[in-house]
Design a protein around this motif. Sequence first.
Motif, PDB file in Angstrom:
ATOM      1  N   TRP A   1       0.844  -1.205   0.000  1.00 32.82           N
ATOM      2  CA  TRP A   1       0.000   0.000   0.000  1.00 32.82           C
ATOM      3  C   TRP A   1       0.879   1.255   0.000  1.00 32.82           C
ATOM      4  CZ3 TRP A   1      -0.664   4.477   2.632  1.00 32.82           C
ATOM      5  CH2 TRP A   1      -1.825   5.203   2.363  1.00 32.82           C
ATOM      6  N   THR A   2       1.895   1.279   0.848  1.00 36.64           N
ATOM      7  CA  THR A   2       2.787   2.441   0.931  1.00 36.64           C
ATOM      8  C   THR A   2       3.502   2.674  -0.393  1.00 36.64           C
ATOM      9  OG1 THR A   2       3.083   2.099   3.304  1.00 36.64           O
ATOM     10  CG2 THR A   2       4.743   3.429   2.181  1.00 36.64           C
TER      11      THR A   2
ATOM     12  N   ASN B   1       0.923   3.851  -3.070  1.00 34.61           N
ATOM     13  CA  ASN B   1       0.419   5.191  -2.753  1.00 34.61           C
ATOM     14  C   ASN B   1       1.233   6.296  -3.416  1.00 34.61           C
ATOM     15  OD1 ASN B   1      -1.465   6.904  -1.283  1.00 34.61           O
ATOM     16  ND2 ASN B   1       0.249   7.424   0.066  1.00 34.61           N
TER      17      ASN B   1
ATOM     18  N   VAL C   1      -0.444   7.402  -6.728  1.00 38.90           N
ATOM     19  CA  VAL C   1      -1.810   7.927  -6.663  1.00 38.90           C
ATOM     20  C   VAL C   1      -1.781   9.426  -6.917  1.00 38.90           C
ATOM     21  CG1 VAL C   1      -3.866   8.189  -5.220  1.00 38.90           C
ATOM     22  CG2 VAL C   1      -2.447   6.131  -5.002  1.00 38.90           C
TER      23      VAL C   1
ATOM     24  N   PHE D   1      -6.631  -0.646  -5.264  1.00 37.55           N
ATOM     25  CA  PHE D   1      -6.176   0.269  -4.219  1.00 37.55           C
ATOM     26  C   PHE D   1      -7.324   0.618  -3.273  1.00 37.55           C
ATOM     27  CE2 PHE D   1      -4.754   4.470  -2.595  1.00 37.55           C
ATOM     28  CZ  PHE D   1      -3.550   4.070  -2.028  1.00 37.55           C
TER      29      PHE D   1
ATOM     30  N   SER E   1      -7.038  -0.502   0.533  1.00 35.43           N
ATOM     31  CA  SER E   1      -7.142   0.595   1.507  1.00 35.43           C
ATOM     32  C   SER E   1      -8.283   0.348   2.481  1.00 35.43           C
ATOM     33  CB  SER E   1      -7.361   1.925   0.778  1.00 35.43           C
ATOM     34  OG  SER E   1      -6.283   2.258  -0.059  1.00 35.43           O
TER      35      SER E   1
ATOM     36  N   TYR F   1      -5.884   5.227   5.477  1.00 39.53           N
ATOM     37  CA  TYR F   1      -6.410   4.205   4.576  1.00 39.53           C
ATOM     38  C   TYR F   1      -7.848   4.530   4.168  1.00 39.53           C
ATOM     39  CZ  TYR F   1      -2.392   1.408   6.168  1.00 39.53           C
ATOM     40  OH  TYR F   1      -1.129   0.947   6.467  1.00 39.53           O
TER      41      TYR F   1
ATOM     42  N   ALA G   1      -7.809   7.378   1.678  1.00 40.51           N
ATOM     43  CA  ALA G   1      -7.315   6.928   0.374  1.00 40.51           C
ATOM     44  C   ALA G   1      -8.401   6.157  -0.376  1.00 40.51           C
ATOM     45  CB  ALA G   1      -6.082   6.053   0.562  1.00 40.51           C
TER      46      ALA G   1
END
Length: 386
Positions: free
Chosen positions: A135-136, A139, A142, A189, A193, A205, A208
């Motif tokens: 996720w990091t 991100n 994004v 995503f 999230s 999260y 996002a």
Amino acid sequence: MTLALAAAAFAQDLGVPLSWREFTNNRSHAELISISEAAIDTILPQLNVASGDFAGIGYWQAGNVWSAMANEDFRAGTTKYKAQVVDQLNNVFGLWAHYDQFGFNDDAMWWATAAYYGFRAYGDTNLLSHAEDVWTHVNTFVIPAGASSISTKNFGFSATCEGKSMAGGVFWRTDAGDDNVNSVTTGLFITLSAYLAEVTGDAKYTNAAIASANWIRRLNLNSDPIVLDTVHALDCSRTPTTWLFTYNTGKYLEGLEVLYDVTKDTQWRDLAVSIGNAGMKSTAWAGSNGVCTEGASPDSNNDGVGFKAIWVRAIDEAYNRVAKRGDNEAYRILLHSYVDVQLNALLELAANGTSYSSAWAGPPQGFTTWGQLASLDVFVAALHAA
């Protein structure tokens, strides 16, 4: 558009089409577990234990075999596949930083979502850490609100397309020059999230997931509503509106269902109902009998074979959450009936012992890894939704 979709969610017909093929099922829960486990056991000889891959399917599809195995244990309340799932998800994470073997953010998130499902099934916190790591990483691809550039891309782009903000869209590839912002990557995503928000309570999260859910709703949803494919950030051009694939709608549906449970904001529940209903009744990937036809490929693997597995997994997640809430019985019955249609088609039209054709309407054929992959999520869904 939000108000219109909310109104549509309540006004639409959630009835089961009478033209659907065999939308009931009388098999016992124990029998369904046996069918599901046998289907998984039939694909396992194709595993390469060194790489976590399976002969005959691609990297992203292999990640979804592990998702199906983790979800099988989770839905059945067992730990039959725990050792293999945990070992291989750790193994592949060690082989490829952020689970990213080929520079595709969606690939990384297919595996990260498998890791989340593994955490959910077995409580293994290493798997949760893998999901958070991906996720990091993703991100950084994004698009933030108002941005016309990001550090991971070597070009500038418009902060809006068609007069609508690009905020929340997720670039498909890590290649600094690639400008594809697509729905499956954004939908993955959203889903990742929302799951992480649900388990950690961390607002980053949740925020996002909301931003990316709004990107699809603003820019990549047709009037049915079915999710469209790609917007190019450089010039706002699009892939054809005829490019309708189950997994785009499926990942969005799954993410919206989880996001509603996280936020209790009814706009997400209502949008999920509209999208789920439209997807189950869409003629883009099924005939009047309701059997999904996407990816039917007896002779060679194709991505569409994996797409419909993702779609049925979303139906499974929606069913379990709707049933737990108890707030929309008509929709619950529709979801249940849709799974039964696919289940009965596989078992009656496409089965050759414990192996299954990727053509769910038949005829049966000898084992293929891709056909087996596509069947797994149907059998997992049947454990509760059939």
